[in-house]
Design a protein around this motif. Structure first.
Motif, PDB file in Angstrom:
ATOM      1  N   LYS A  44       0.876  -0.863   0.069  1.00 25.57           N
ATOM      2  CA  LYS A  44       0.109   0.166   0.063  1.00 25.57           C
ATOM      3  C   LYS A  44       0.849   1.501  -0.078  1.00 25.57           C
ATOM      4  CE  LYS A  44      -1.959  -1.196   3.851  1.00 25.57           C
ATOM      5  NZ  LYS A  44      -1.300  -2.314   4.180  1.00 25.57           N
ATOM      6  N   THR A  45       1.813   1.346   0.862  1.00 26.12           N
ATOM      7  CA  THR A  45       2.709   2.633   1.109  1.00 26.12           C
ATOM      8  C   THR A  45       3.428   2.683  -0.252  1.00 26.12           C
ATOM      9  OG1 THR A  45       2.709   2.484   3.272  1.00 26.12           O
ATOM     10  CG2 THR A  45       4.596   3.675   2.224  1.00 26.12           C
ATOM     11  N   THR A  46       4.017   1.595  -0.592  1.00 28.05           N
ATOM     12  CA  THR A  46       4.999   1.754  -2.059  1.00 28.05           C
ATOM     13  C   THR A  46       3.955   2.088  -3.147  1.00 28.05           C
ATOM     14  OG1 THR A  46       6.159  -0.227  -1.010  1.00 28.05           O
ATOM     15  CG2 THR A  46       6.368   0.207  -3.379  1.00 28.05           C
ATOM     16  N   LEU A 159      -3.592   9.899   2.055  1.00 29.48           N
ATOM     17  CA  LEU A 159      -3.222   9.471   3.620  1.00 29.48           C
ATOM     18  C   LEU A 159      -2.997   8.248   3.796  1.00 29.48           C
ATOM     19  CD1 LEU A 159      -6.689  11.230   3.986  1.00 29.48           C
ATOM     20  CD2 LEU A 159      -4.833  12.334   4.608  1.00 29.48           C
ATOM     21  N   ASP A 160      -1.712   7.951   4.365  1.00 29.10           N
ATOM     22  CA  ASP A 160      -1.198   6.632   4.591  1.00 29.10           C
ATOM     23  C   ASP A 160      -1.354   6.403   5.944  1.00 29.10           C
ATOM     24  OD1 ASP A 160      -0.109   4.353   4.454  1.00 29.10           O
ATOM     25  OD2 ASP A 160       1.820   4.918   3.867  1.00 29.10           O
ATOM     26  N   GLU A 161      -2.435   5.520   6.421  1.00 29.37           N
ATOM     27  CA  GLU A 161      -2.795   5.263   7.648  1.00 29.37           C
ATOM     28  C   GLU A 161      -2.854   6.367   8.700  1.00 29.37           C
ATOM     29  OE1 GLU A 161      -2.307   1.462   9.079  1.00 29.37           O
ATOM     30  OE2 GLU A 161      -1.458   0.599   6.933  1.00 29.37           O
ATOM     31  N   PRO A 162      -3.567   7.375   8.446  1.00 28.73           N
ATOM     32  CA  PRO A 162      -3.514   8.702   9.291  1.00 28.73           C
ATOM     33  C   PRO A 162      -3.746   8.613  10.705  1.00 28.73           C
ATOM     34  CG  PRO A 162      -5.309   8.873   7.774  1.00 28.73           C
ATOM     35  CD  PRO A 162      -4.683   7.523   7.428  1.00 28.73           C
TER      36      PRO A 162
HETATM   37 MG   LIG Z   1       2.483   1.241   4.766  1.00 29.45          MG
END
Ligand SMILES: [Mg+2]
Ligand SMILES: Nc1ncnc2c1ncn2[C@@H]1O[C@H](COP(=O)(O)OP(=O)(O)OP(=O)(O)O)[C@@H](O)[C@H]1O
Length: 238
Positions: A44-46, A159-162
């Motif tokens: 996901k983050t990538t 938004l990455d796991e905000p």
């Molecule tokens: Mg991540």
């Protein structure tokens, strides 16, 4: 409506040869609120970092409107990315944190002041402008991070796991505050989480990722009613 963000056949492998993203295809229309859901390590983050230009894909294309972004540097994409740890500047006050991106863009001081004030109102932080980050609660920090990300008027918000660094009770409250602020803006948004309740609440479109692939894409209702396979069924707990 014209397709807005388009990913075509994105693949990414890290130096050790492990394949992180496999044939990612995605089309998002202007204003879509996409939630990306998937277990830890699913890529996901990538994927967000590739969209933001902080990481390059090994193959595939990224378009925004009619523009191809493959070689466009991050600061020219005008995308806003908010990280899990907020990455605020602890030695600066709230105002200067929110103003940071605007100063980078060399906006004039009077315009910066006006824009920061708008952001303080949007996020309910009017009384906090001269407070230092270290004097804020987790929820207030999150709002500063959101205000800072939105201040330069990005055309895509990621938004990455905000909420992941906050406790459960606060998470629930802030999820509704966050979705309320975002839904009032006609900005295309990508919200990454590994919590399905958050994903359903924040998105009108959902993708479920597993081991670098999109397992299924659809509205929250479609995913709940017709999960494509057993893995998705288990993962969503339906
Ligand atoms: Mg991540
Ligand atoms: N720079 C890197 N070099 C090598 N492998 C990496 C690198 N960055 C991430 N990875 C690997 O890529 C995979 C996907 O990582 P990623 O951070 O995209 O997952 P994620 O879905 O965001 O996970 P989480 O929910 O834990 O944040 C993981 O197996 C991770 O170890």
């Amino acid at each position: 409506m014209e397709n807005h963000l388009v990913l075509e056949e994105i693949n990414k492998e890290f130096a050790d040869g492990s394949l992180i993203l496999k044939d990612i295809n995605l089309r998002l229309k202007q204003g879509t609120k996409l939630s990306i859901l998937g277990p830890s390590g699913s890529g996901k983050t990538t994927l967000l970092r590739i969209i933001a230009g902080l990481e390059t894909a090994d193959s595939g294309n990224i378009f925004f409107g009619k523009k191809i972004l493959n070689n466009c540097p991050p600061h020219k994409r005008n995308f806003g990315l908010m990280f899990q740890d907020f990455a605020l500047f602890p030695h600066m006050n709230v105002f200067d944190n929110i103003a940071f991106g605007l100063k980078m863009k060399r906006m004039d001081r009077s315009k910066i002041k006006l824009r920061v004030e708008q952001m303080l109102v949007l996020t309910g932080l009017e009384k906090f402008e001269s407070r230092h980050i270290t004097e804020l609660s987790g929820g207030e920090r999150q709002r500063v991070a959101l205000a800072r990300t939105l201040a330069p008027s990005p055309c895509l918000l990621m938004l990455d796991e905000p909420l992941s660094s906050l406790d459960r009770v606060l998470r629930k409250r802030l999820l509704s505050e966050l979705t309320l602020i975002i839904s009032a803006l006609n900005i295309t948004t990508i919200f990454v989480t590994h919590d399905h309740e958050e994903a359903f609440a924040a998105g009108n479109l959902l993708i479920v990722m597993n081991e670098g692939k999109i397992e299924q894409q659809g509205t929250p209702e479609q995913l709940i009613q017709t999960p494509k396979n057993k893995w998705i069924k288990n993962f969503l707990g339906v």
